[in-house]
Design a protein around this motif. Structure first.
Motif, PDB file in Angstrom:
ATOM      1  N   GLY A 621      12.109 -13.356  16.978  1.00 34.40           N
ATOM      2  CA  GLY A 621      12.476 -12.109  17.065  1.00 34.40           C
ATOM      3  C   GLY A 621      13.917 -11.638  17.114  1.00 34.40           C
ATOM      4  N   GLN A 622      14.299 -10.773  17.993  1.00 25.09           N
ATOM      5  CA  GLN A 622      15.685 -10.328  18.255  1.00 25.09           C
ATOM      6  C   GLN A 622      16.477 -11.471  19.246  1.00 25.09           C
ATOM      7  N   PHE A 623      15.804 -12.406  19.592  1.00 19.05           N
ATOM      8  CA  PHE A 623      16.426 -13.335  20.688  1.00 19.05           C
ATOM      9  C   PHE A 623      16.946 -14.617  19.783  1.00 19.05           C
ATOM     10  N   LEU A 628      22.177 -21.367  16.067  1.00 17.51           N
ATOM     11  CA  LEU A 628      21.381 -22.139  16.534  1.00 17.51           C
ATOM     12  C   LEU A 628      20.040 -22.002  15.589  1.00 17.51           C
ATOM     13  N   GLY A 629      19.818 -21.010  15.020  1.00 13.01           N
ATOM     14  CA  GLY A 629      18.429 -20.638  14.383  1.00 13.01           C
ATOM     15  C   GLY A 629      17.217 -20.636  15.257  1.00 13.01           C
ATOM     16  N   THR A 630      17.405 -20.556  16.356  1.00 10.81           N
ATOM     17  CA  THR A 630      16.271 -20.609  17.319  1.00 10.81           C
ATOM     18  C   THR A 630      16.613 -19.851  18.579  1.00 10.81           C
ATOM     19  N   VAL A 631      15.789 -19.749  19.546  1.00 10.64           N
ATOM     20  CA  VAL A 631      15.865 -19.202  20.781  1.00 10.64           C
ATOM     21  C   VAL A 631      16.679 -20.303  21.671  1.00 10.64           C
ATOM     22  N   LEU A 657      25.089  -8.963  31.826  1.00 10.04           N
ATOM     23  CA  LEU A 657      24.277 -10.214  32.169  1.00 10.04           C
ATOM     24  C   LEU A 657      23.936 -11.024  30.967  1.00 10.04           C
ATOM     25  N   ILE A 658      24.161 -12.271  31.091  1.00 10.77           N
ATOM     26  CA  ILE A 658      24.204 -13.063  29.800  1.00 10.77           C
ATOM     27  C   ILE A 658      23.175 -14.406  30.381  1.00 10.77           C
ATOM     28  N   GLY A 659      23.149 -14.788  31.668  1.00 12.66           N
ATOM     29  CA  GLY A 659      22.709 -15.771  32.116  1.00 12.66           C
ATOM     30  C   GLY A 659      22.452 -15.516  33.584  1.00 12.66           C
ATOM     31  N   LEU A 660      21.801 -16.649  34.172  1.00 18.09           N
ATOM     32  CA  LEU A 660      21.625 -16.891  35.524  1.00 18.09           C
ATOM     33  C   LEU A 660      21.931 -18.293  35.663  1.00 18.09           C
ATOM     34  N   ASN A 661      22.774 -18.529  36.843  1.00 13.58           N
ATOM     35  CA  ASN A 661      23.153 -19.845  37.320  1.00 13.58           C
ATOM     36  C   ASN A 661      22.206 -20.246  38.113  1.00 13.58           C
ATOM     37  N   PHE A 662      21.612 -21.605  37.720  1.00 19.16           N
ATOM     38  CA  PHE A 662      20.489 -22.286  38.717  1.00 19.16           C
ATOM     39  C   PHE A 662      21.088 -23.873  39.085  1.00 19.16           C
ATOM     40  N   ASP A 663      21.955 -24.442  38.507  1.00 20.57           N
ATOM     41  CA  ASP A 663      22.169 -25.756  38.655  1.00 20.57           C
ATOM     42  C   ASP A 663      23.278 -26.299  38.199  1.00 20.57           C
ATOM     43  N   SER A 664      23.785 -27.593  38.352  1.00 21.30           N
ATOM     44  CA  SER A 664      24.856 -28.198  37.766  1.00 21.30           C
ATOM     45  C   SER A 664      24.444 -29.719  37.410  1.00 21.30           C
ATOM     46  N   THR A 665      25.372 -30.297  36.577  1.00 25.39           N
ATOM     47  CA  THR A 665      25.002 -31.518  35.898  1.00 25.39           C
ATOM     48  C   THR A 665      25.137 -32.591  37.231  1.00 25.39           C
ATOM     49  N   ASP A 686      19.962 -19.089  29.903  1.00 28.21           N
ATOM     50  CA  ASP A 686      20.159 -18.113  28.902  1.00 28.21           C
ATOM     51  C   ASP A 686      19.139 -16.858  29.038  1.00 28.21           C
ATOM     52  N   VAL A 687      19.741 -15.520  29.233  1.00 28.57           N
ATOM     53  CA  VAL A 687      18.857 -14.397  29.348  1.00 28.57           C
ATOM     54  C   VAL A 687      17.933 -14.240  28.175  1.00 28.57           C
ATOM     55  N   ARG A 688      18.404 -14.805  26.907  1.00 29.48           N
ATOM     56  CA  ARG A 688      17.530 -14.600  25.610  1.00 29.48           C
ATOM     57  C   ARG A 688      16.320 -15.179  25.810  1.00 29.48           C
ATOM     58  N   TYR A 689      16.374 -16.386  26.540  1.00 28.48           N
ATOM     59  CA  TYR A 689      15.054 -17.219  26.806  1.00 28.48           C
ATOM     60  C   TYR A 689      14.329 -16.373  27.680  1.00 28.48           C
ATOM     61  N   MET A 690      14.694 -15.877  28.667  1.00 24.31           N
ATOM     62  CA  MET A 690      14.116 -15.066  29.860  1.00 24.31           C
ATOM     63  C   MET A 690      13.200 -14.009  29.067  1.00 24.31           C
ATOM     64  N   LEU A 691      14.040 -12.947  28.377  1.00 26.56           N
ATOM     65  CA  LEU A 691      13.580 -11.875  27.810  1.00 26.56           C
ATOM     66  C   LEU A 691      12.508 -12.514  26.624  1.00 26.56           C
ATOM     67  N   TRP A 692      12.780 -13.410  25.913  1.00 27.48           N
ATOM     68  CA  TRP A 692      11.765 -13.840  24.933  1.00 27.48           C
ATOM     69  C   TRP A 692      10.320 -14.378  25.650  1.00 27.48           C
ATOM     70  N   VAL A 693      10.542 -14.984  26.627  1.00 27.84           N
ATOM     71  CA  VAL A 693       9.262 -15.480  27.433  1.00 27.84           C
ATOM     72  C   VAL A 693       8.465 -14.096  27.823  1.00 27.84           C
ATOM     73  N   MET A 694       9.279 -13.170  28.408  1.00 26.72           N
ATOM     74  CA  MET A 694       8.806 -11.942  28.893  1.00 26.72           C
ATOM     75  C   MET A 694       8.145 -11.066  27.639  1.00 26.72           C
ATOM     76  N   LYS A 695       8.625 -11.215  26.538  1.00 20.11           N
ATOM     77  CA  LYS A 695       8.128 -10.418  25.391  1.00 20.11           C
ATOM     78  C   LYS A 695       7.042 -11.191  24.899  1.00 20.11           C
ATOM     79  N   GLU A 696       7.038 -12.315  24.428  1.00 16.10           N
ATOM     80  CA  GLU A 696       6.126 -13.093  23.620  1.00 16.10           C
ATOM     81  C   GLU A 696       5.098 -14.023  24.365  1.00 16.10           C
ATOM     82  N   VAL A 697       5.372 -14.331  25.730  1.00 15.76           N
ATOM     83  CA  VAL A 697       4.470 -15.231  26.382  1.00 15.76           C
ATOM     84  C   VAL A 697       3.857 -14.315  27.505  1.00 15.76           C
TER      85      VAL A 697
END
Length: 714
Positions: A621-623, A628-631, A657-665, A686-697
């Motif tokens: 979809g829009q995400f 990259l050609g993918t989400v 907002l384009i992301g949420l910090n959650f870890d480091s290498t 990446d918030v695009r993944y968050m939004l994609w899961v919210m919509k598609e999953v």
């Protein structure tokens, strides 16, 4: 599989040319940002630095604390987004073996379906910060030890009391630059916080502890809470009559995406760093303190695992505890591995020698100051050994509750202003909340197993680290089962009833844990008095040392910012690849295809079937990222972060907002002690993944509709 995935990540990111950049050091107080105007403009941030310094204006007014994690408002209806692991306690408290929201996720389609976050879940909104250094440190030159410490605490308590005339606010006066500066911080405290949505753990914690601190990552580490207030718009105790908090400002969520090299801003509440500590303190952590901590964490995890084996309800009750211990253990082990990879103590030796040479040439230098500094730090480390041993010997939630209750009874005999911090009237609600919360993460047999294991470990510690008299007070292992059989403290109502008891009631009690708390109180107070003496001496000498260090750094044009201390900070950087310890330069993005590559069908690589189907069907979809050609799932940046930054808003150049910090290498963990510009990288959702899961999953359409989302232009 790991090497294959690392190569895959590098190839995917290769669609956009990249070269590892240097990390951007500095966890800046907002008021410092105007000094960084040129640097922010250089990397491409378009928000005026003066606006970022203003806590009453967007975007800083949308950044909140969860007391240990960071978060942000994303709608005018008090909707808060943070990490899955930051809301894990709320998820666990509402879960049972039959209704397991950890495993299956949770989504409230209506406000009425939202679940209570728990008695200690809070949202804190910082609205005022003022420098009170002179009011804390002024005129104390002749005081040392615990006399100085007592005066500092007295002044801080007075500053807090003056600030908290409005009971809707919580105030604090933390030290900056190890006591060289103090700031009074006022925060609105919202006490009714509810769980709105969390994906299943197979998304929110995909990869589990195996992938923790690793890259490439494919973790959907997000969840949503909602802040509620009374109908008058003011914070109120949890009630069905409360209404969503009307957040004046909130972050627009941008699905427009990022590319390698794009600038980012990150705002949140980082916990603790130790970058200004001396070489001897690094060696103490590396050679003594951290190895003991790792061994202790592992032993505690082993005790919990053995006690909960085959008992699904007990596993659920201790899920949040286990997750927290695992995270601390892996971070501490990562610090040890980092110390082994790079001799940070030797680097600090050189810096310390250079500083002392410079300092010796200054007109008002004092050799006595450096000698006093070294002596104070030595005393601090010596006491820390005893404090660690005391903690191991008291490894029981029931004993901790009994100790808290007895201390509260003793402190309540004093005038409120004379009580120890943590036991004043302002703290009563928090004590009650902690005692109540225990029922959601406590099983008597498990606590007993942890306590017995702790006592066994205590006996094996070096005798010189055993606090005086404690050996004669700890119970025999054979007596512990009877203590759990006879105590009433496992019952929440009984625990809370003890909050209103007098000291004499404790001293006459037959409850075995109450009796033990009374007997051990003298040892605890001896340690506390020693700590006050040590801290008073540190509070006198460290500010003098730090003032000289700051002057030395400024003379070299180096950044001067205080260590993290759980207060609001801003950092910046760019989307950036990094050179991993395996020699492979790893690109800044991972994608949903990587989830399928890692998928084994077994925890922690067991992706939901609905997600697998959506990826295989390429329902992007829009995400879908045009390069990259993918989400995309997660990405790397050069921002300066640490624990407490979990859930921090990652924003684009416009403050969206384009992301949420959650870890480091894993290679970055030692940044708490030494910032290595070449390898330090933060990991963000990446918030695009968050939004994609919210919509598609998960079909969280109600929340997608509630947020203001900026989609890519077609």
């Amino acid at each position: 599989m790991t090497k294959k995935l690392a190569l895959s990540a590098a190839i995917v990111s290769g669609f956009a040319a990249f070269a590892p950049a240097q990390a951007d050091e500095g966890q800046w107080q907002p008021h410092q940002l105007p000094q960084l105007r040129a640097e922010l403009q250089r990397i491409g941030i378009t928000i005026p630095a003066e606006r970022l310094a203003d806590l009453s204006r967007h975007p800083m007014s949308a950044i909140v604390s969860l007391d240990g994690c960071s978060a942000s408002f994303v709608s005018p209806e008090g909707l808060v987004v943070t990490n899955h692991h930051c809301a894990y306690g709320a998820i666990q408290r509402n879960s049972t073996a039959e209704k397991n929201y950890i495993a299956n996720g949770f989504l409230a389609k209506t406000r009425a379906e939202e679940l209570p976050g728990g008695p200690t879940t809070r949202v804190y909104v910082t609205d005022k910060v003022e420098n009170v250094t002179e009011r804390v440190n002024g005129g104390l030159d002749k005081l040392t030890g615990k006399d100085r410490h007592a005066e500092v605490k007295k002044r801080i308590k007075a500053l807090i009391a003056d600030c908290e005339t409005d009971k809707n606010y919580r105030c604090s006066v933390p030290a900056f630059h190890r006591g060289a500066e103090y700031y009074r911080i006022r925060q609105m405290m919202i006490k009714d916080v509810r769980l709105v949505y969390a994906p299943p753990e197979s998304i929110g914690n995909y990869g589990g502890d195996i992938d923790n601190y690793e890259w490439p990552r494919h973790t959907g580490d997000y969840s949503f809470l909602r802040a509620y207030v009374g109908k008058d718009g003011k914070p109120a105790d949890p009630s069905p009559d409360n209404v969503p908090y009307k957040s004046k400002d909130f972050l627009v969520v941008s699905a427009e995406g990022l590319k390698n090299g794009d600038p980012i801003l990150l705002a949140g509440y980082p916990g603790r760093t130790s970058r200004y500590k001396l070489p001897v303190e690094i060696r103490y952590a590396r050679d003594l303190s951290y190895p003991m901590m790792v061994a202790d964490y592992q032993a505690d995890l082993d005790a919990i695992a053995a006690a909960t084996k085959g008992k699904e309800n007990d596993v659920v009750r201790y899920a949040s505890v286990v997750k927290s211990i695992n995270n601390r253990m892996k971070k501490t082990q990562g610090l040890l591995d980092g110390f082994a990879r790079k001799d940070i103590a030797a680097i600090k030796d050189k810096q310390d020698a250079d500083f002392r040479t410079w300092y010796g040439k200054q007109p008002k230098s004092s050799p006595a100051m450096l000698a006093e500094l070294d002596a104070a730090i030595a005393a601090d480390m010596d006491l820390s050994d005893d404090e660690f041993a005391y903690g191991v010997a008291t490894y029981s939630d029931l004993l901790k509750s009994a100790r808290t209750l007895y201390r509260l009874a003793l402190e309540k005999q004093k005038a409120d202003a004379d009580r120890e911090p943590g036991f004043q009237e302002r703290d009563i609600a928090n004590i009650k909340a902690r005692l109540s919360r225990l029922e959601q993460s406590f099983v008597s047999s498990v606590d007993q197993a942890r306590y017995v294991a702790g006592l066994q470990r205590y006996v094996k510690l070096p005798t010189k680290a055993h606090p005086q008299w404690l050996d004669n007070l700890t119970p025999a292992l054979a007596d512990v089962p009877a203590m759990y059989q006879k105590t009433g403290l496992a019952d929440t109502a009984t625990r809370l009833a003890w909050m209103d008891k007098a000291p004499a009631d404790f001293e006459q009690s037959a409850d075995p844990f109450i009796k033990l708390a009374v007997r051990m109180h003298g040892v605890a107070m001896t340690l506390e008095e020693r700590r006050k003496e040590v801290d008073g001496n540190l509070e006198k000498i460290i500010p003098q040392y730090m003032a000289s260090v700051i002057a030395w750094k400024k003379s070299q044009g180096k950044p001067v910012y205080p260590d993290a201390n759980s207060t609001l900070r801003v950092t910046y950087g760019t989307v950036s690849a990094y050179p991993g310890r395996d020699g492979i330069t790893k690109g800044p993005f991972t994608t949903v295809e990587g989830i399928l590559e890692k998928h084994t069908g077994k925890d922690p690589f067991d992706a939901p079937q609905a997600l697998i189907d959506a990826v295989k069907a390429k329902r992007y979809g829009q995400f879908k990222d045009p390069v990259l050609g993918t989400v995309p799932v997660d990405f790397l940046s050069s921002a300066d972060t640490t624990g407490g930054n979990s859930g921090s808003a990652v924003m684009n150049k416009r403050g969206e907002l384009i992301g949420l910090n959650f870890d480091s290498t894993y290679e970055s963990i030692t940044k708490d002690w030494y910032f290595d510009r070449d390898i330090t990288r933060a990991i963000h959702l990446d918030v695009r993944y968050m939004l994609w899961v919210m919509k598609e999953v998960d079909h969280a359409d109600n929340l997608l509709k509630e947020m203001t989302i900026k989609y890519p232009q077609k």
